[in-house]
Scaffold this motif. Structure first.
Motif, PDB file in Angstrom:
ATOM      1  N   LEU A  89       0.966  -1.065  -0.056  1.00 30.04           N
ATOM      2  CA  LEU A  89      -0.012   0.049   0.163  1.00 30.04           C
ATOM      3  C   LEU A  89       0.860   1.205   0.115  1.00 30.04           C
ATOM      4  N   PRO A  90       1.977   1.406   0.902  1.00 25.78           N
ATOM      5  CA  PRO A  90       2.641   2.610   0.612  1.00 25.78           C
ATOM      6  C   PRO A  90       3.407   2.908  -0.688  1.00 25.78           C
ATOM      7  N   VAL A  91       3.729   1.818  -1.324  1.00 27.66           N
ATOM      8  CA  VAL A  91       4.317   1.738  -2.768  1.00 27.66           C
ATOM      9  C   VAL A  91       3.033   2.237  -3.594  1.00 27.66           C
ATOM     10  N   ILE A  92       2.205   1.863  -3.414  1.00 32.79           N
ATOM     11  CA  ILE A  92       0.890   2.284  -4.372  1.00 32.79           C
ATOM     12  C   ILE A  92       0.458   3.758  -4.197  1.00 32.79           C
ATOM     13  N   TRP A  93       0.414   3.917  -2.763  1.00 31.71           N
ATOM     14  CA  TRP A  93       0.247   5.394  -2.568  1.00 31.71           C
ATOM     15  C   TRP A  93       1.121   6.259  -3.104  1.00 31.71           C
ATOM     16  N   GLN A  94       2.421   6.204  -2.831  1.00 29.32           N
ATOM     17  CA  GLN A  94       3.562   6.947  -3.461  1.00 29.32           C
ATOM     18  C   GLN A  94       3.206   7.198  -5.125  1.00 29.32           C
ATOM     19  N   GLN A  95       3.132   5.778  -5.867  1.00 28.48           N
ATOM     20  CA  GLN A  95       3.178   6.048  -7.329  1.00 28.48           C
ATOM     21  C   GLN A  95       1.888   6.621  -7.631  1.00 28.48           C
ATOM     22  N   SER A  96       0.822   6.443  -7.066  1.00 29.70           N
ATOM     23  CA  SER A  96      -0.317   7.127  -7.422  1.00 29.70           C
ATOM     24  C   SER A  96      -0.451   8.606  -7.259  1.00 29.70           C
ATOM     25  N   ALA A  97       0.278   9.110  -6.191  1.00 30.18           N
ATOM     26  CA  ALA A  97       0.235  10.645  -6.077  1.00 30.18           C
ATOM     27  C   ALA A  97       1.369  11.109  -7.105  1.00 30.18           C
ATOM     28  N   ARG A  98       2.303  10.366  -7.408  1.00 24.88           N
ATOM     29  CA  ARG A  98       3.419  10.822  -8.331  1.00 24.88           C
ATOM     30  C   ARG A  98       2.597  10.911  -9.760  1.00 24.88           C
ATOM     31  N   PHE A  99       1.919   9.899  -9.983  1.00 25.60           N
ATOM     32  CA  PHE A  99       0.998   9.681 -11.330  1.00 25.60           C
ATOM     33  C   PHE A  99       0.011  10.773 -11.544  1.00 25.60           C
ATOM     34  N   ILE A 100      -0.755  11.265 -10.515  1.00 24.70           N
ATOM     35  CA  ILE A 100      -1.698  12.212 -10.488  1.00 24.70           C
ATOM     36  C   ILE A 100      -0.877  13.624 -10.619  1.00 24.70           C
ATOM     37  N   ALA A 101       0.374  13.843 -10.213  1.00 16.23           N
ATOM     38  CA  ALA A 101       1.042  15.046 -10.079  1.00 16.23           C
ATOM     39  C   ALA A 101       1.490  15.105 -11.575  1.00 16.23           C
ATOM     40  N   GLU A 102       1.916  13.998 -12.259  1.00 16.04           N
ATOM     41  CA  GLU A 102       2.627  14.228 -13.649  1.00 16.04           C
ATOM     42  C   GLU A 102       1.570  14.075 -14.940  1.00 16.04           C
ATOM     43  N   MET A 103       0.154  13.912 -14.454  1.00 19.45           N
ATOM     44  CA  MET A 103      -0.871  14.026 -15.468  1.00 19.45           C
ATOM     45  C   MET A 103      -0.998  15.193 -16.229  1.00 19.45           C
ATOM     46  N   PRO A 104      -0.805  16.657 -15.808  1.00 15.78           N
ATOM     47  CA  PRO A 104      -0.811  17.452 -16.795  1.00 15.78           C
ATOM     48  C   PRO A 104       0.142  17.508 -17.859  1.00 15.78           C
ATOM     49  N   ARG A 105       1.217  17.121 -17.443  1.00 16.48           N
ATOM     50  CA  ARG A 105       2.296  17.222 -18.438  1.00 16.48           C
ATOM     51  C   ARG A 105       1.992  15.896 -19.267  1.00 16.48           C
ATOM     52  N   MET A 106       1.485  14.852 -19.082  1.00 19.06           N
ATOM     53  CA  MET A 106       1.104  13.822 -20.143  1.00 19.06           C
ATOM     54  C   MET A 106       0.138  14.151 -20.914  1.00 19.06           C
ATOM     55  N   ILE A 107      -0.904  15.024 -20.379  1.00 21.38           N
ATOM     56  CA  ILE A 107      -1.958  15.299 -21.231  1.00 21.38           C
ATOM     57  C   ILE A 107      -1.432  16.376 -22.085  1.00 21.38           C
ATOM     58  N   GLY A 108      -0.690  17.299 -21.674  1.00 18.44           N
ATOM     59  CA  GLY A 108      -0.056  18.107 -22.680  1.00 18.44           C
ATOM     60  C   GLY A 108       0.905  17.490 -23.987  1.00 18.44           C
ATOM     61  N   GLU A 109       1.558  16.707 -23.504  1.00 19.59           N
ATOM     62  CA  GLU A 109       2.166  15.787 -24.524  1.00 19.59           C
ATOM     63  C   GLU A 109       1.243  14.955 -25.616  1.00 19.59           C
ATOM     64  N   TRP A 110      -0.001  14.519 -24.908  1.00 22.80           N
ATOM     65  CA  TRP A 110      -0.873  13.811 -25.810  1.00 22.80           C
ATOM     66  C   TRP A 110      -1.662  14.977 -26.789  1.00 22.80           C
ATOM     67  N   GLN A 111      -1.968  15.953 -26.222  1.00 24.04           N
ATOM     68  CA  GLN A 111      -2.609  17.138 -26.997  1.00 24.04           C
ATOM     69  C   GLN A 111      -1.444  17.354 -28.357  1.00 24.04           C
ATOM     70  N   ASP A 112      -0.329  17.491 -27.811  1.00 27.74           N
ATOM     71  CA  ASP A 112       0.742  17.981 -28.859  1.00 27.74           C
ATOM     72  C   ASP A 112       0.743  16.979 -30.143  1.00 27.74           C
ATOM     73  N   VAL A 113       0.529  15.588 -29.694  1.00 29.32           N
ATOM     74  CA  VAL A 113       0.700  14.628 -30.760  1.00 29.32           C
ATOM     75  C   VAL A 113      -0.719  14.607 -31.436  1.00 29.32           C
ATOM     76  N   LEU A 114      -1.610  14.780 -31.112  1.00 35.81           N
ATOM     77  CA  LEU A 114      -3.013  14.806 -31.457  1.00 35.81           C
ATOM     78  C   LEU A 114      -2.739  16.228 -32.566  1.00 35.81           C
ATOM     79  N   LEU A 115      -2.280  17.055 -32.148  1.00 35.71           N
ATOM     80  CA  LEU A 115      -2.461  18.512 -32.998  1.00 35.71           C
ATOM     81  C   LEU A 115      -1.524  18.072 -34.289  1.00 35.71           C
ATOM     82  N   LEU A 116      -0.506  17.100 -34.357  1.00 38.36           N
ATOM     83  CA  LEU A 116       0.197  16.772 -35.465  1.00 38.36           C
ATOM     84  C   LEU A 116      -0.653  15.780 -36.582  1.00 38.36           C
ATOM     85  N   LEU A 117      -1.766  15.250 -36.114  1.00 38.98           N
ATOM     86  CA  LEU A 117      -2.247  14.306 -36.706  1.00 38.98           C
ATOM     87  C   LEU A 117      -3.194  15.129 -38.014  1.00 38.98           C
ATOM     88  N   PRO A 118      -3.623  16.392 -37.943  1.00 42.09           N
ATOM     89  CA  PRO A 118      -4.229  16.985 -38.985  1.00 42.09           C
ATOM     90  C   PRO A 118      -3.332  17.502 -40.106  1.00 42.09           C
TER      91      PRO A 118
END
Length: 364
Positions: A89-118
């Motif tokens: 549980l401590p490992v899952i809690w730490q990785q979950s908190a880190r994942f939530i903190a990095e979600m904005p960066r992942m979303i930004g990278e995903w949007q950049d990839v999508l914008l290249l499709l057109p």
């Protein structure tokens, strides 16, 4: 019409055991639907005791007395709970908190990839379609974020419930293991002495359900542990979270592995991009899935569940919608139980009538 209906009733419900079996099934479903949350610790204890019963039986076959076999099984259960509580549980809690903190960066990278499709595929994807997809995704992520916030605010009562589970469930499991024979005899005392249909269903399902449930629990542990070790050696971020997802994916045949492939591929892509490490990750993940389906499953499940894939998927949808995680976990055993009841019902009733006719000397 009335004659047809009465003939159907006489065929399937003329025996008192058939009527009793229907009453028991309806009463059990009513109790689960109306009091499932209240009886959740009891149900969880019965399930865990059923899983640990294999350890008790194996130790008894090796000559250990009943009290020693129960004590060893209980110590193993407590050791697993302590490991989950203080290590996993401590490992899952730490990785979950880190994942939530990095979600904005992942979303930004995903949007950049999508914008290249057109730009790269103007004939297939338009700018308006990409913007609409990004708006829908942003709205869904916002809804998920609100759910996480509300969950964190109301997590104190759930934390207390988890603590109750960690204290109450092991105690109940101990008594279920210790007095299993007495409990079974007590329940059987309320049933008719002659019960051919129930006996047929019980003998048909006991070994199969025991094999499936214990085998599935072992499969989850092995697949999750191998995935965690492999991903940790590759240096994959959130290895523990992905390992839990991959381990639980074996609960849903045919579609679980396909669904969990998406987060594995997304985490690898956000971490490494289109690099050799990303393809190594997909290769290792594919090898784990292949070994699970072609080596581990045949070794663990000595008796195959003879159900059509459509029936399995329908069982997962129905029982998962009714009882959530446990419904998904027990979807195949419950579907097999339904099949056994439908298969044994007319045969058991007709056999009962035949036996009765042979005793009285009448035509069956």
């Amino acid at each position: 019409m009335f004659r047809i209906f009465r003939s159907w009733i006489d065929r399937y419900f003329s025996d008192e055991e058939a009527v009793l079996l229907v009453v028991l099934i309806i009463a059990s479903l009513a109790v689960l639907v109306t009091m499932g949350m209240v009886l959740a610790p009891m149900i969880a204890s019965i399930i865990i005791a059923f899983l640990m019963q294999g350890v008790v039986v194996r130790l008894r076959t090796w000559g250990a007395p009943h009290w020693l076999a129960v004590s060893v099984a209980f110590v193993l259960l407590v050791a697993m709970l302590v490991s989950v509580l203080f290590i996993l549980l401590p490992v899952i809690w730490q990785q979950s908190a880190r994942f939530i903190a990095e979600m904005p960066r992942m979303i930004g990278e995903w949007q950049d990839v999508l914008l290249l499709l057109p730009e790269n595929y103007p004939n297939l994807v338009s700018q308006a379609q990409v913007e609409e997809l990004m708006a829908v995704t942003t709205a869904e992520l916002g809804r998920i974020g609100q759910g996480i916030v509300s969950f964190s605010v109301s997590s104190l009562p759930m934390l207390m419930a988890v603590l109750v589970y960690f204290v109450l469930v092991p105690i109940l499991v101990f008594f279920f293991l210790k007095d299993s024979a007495l409990i079974v005899d007590w329940v059987a005392s309320f049933l008719p002495r002659k019960r051919p249909v129930m006996s047929k269903i019980w003998h048909e399902m006991n070994q199969q359900i025991a094999n499936y449930v214990r085998g599935k629990a072992i499969e989850i542990l092995i697949v999750g542990a191998v995935t965690f070790i492999s991903f940790a050696l590759l240096g994959v971020n959130y290895a523990a979270l992905l390992a839990i997802a991959v381990g639980l994916s074996v609960l849903i045949p045919y579609i679980g592995a396909a669904v969990v492939t998406l987060p594995v591929a997304m985490i690898g892509f956000f971490q490494w991009g289109w690099s050799s490490e990303f393809f190594y990750l997909l290769l290792v993940y594919g090898i784990i899935q292949g070994l699970d389906g072609n080596v581990l499953v045949p070794l663990l499940f000595s008796e195959a569940v003879n159900l059509h894939p459509v029936a399995i998927i329908m069982a997962v949808l129905v029982f998962g919608g009714l009882w959530g995680f446990w419904g998904v976990f027990f979807a195949i055993p419950l579907a097999t139980l339904v099949k056994a009841i439908l298969h044994a019902w007319p045969i058991g009733v007709n056999n009962a009538h035949t036996d009765s006719a042979q005793v009285t000397g009448e035509e069956p």
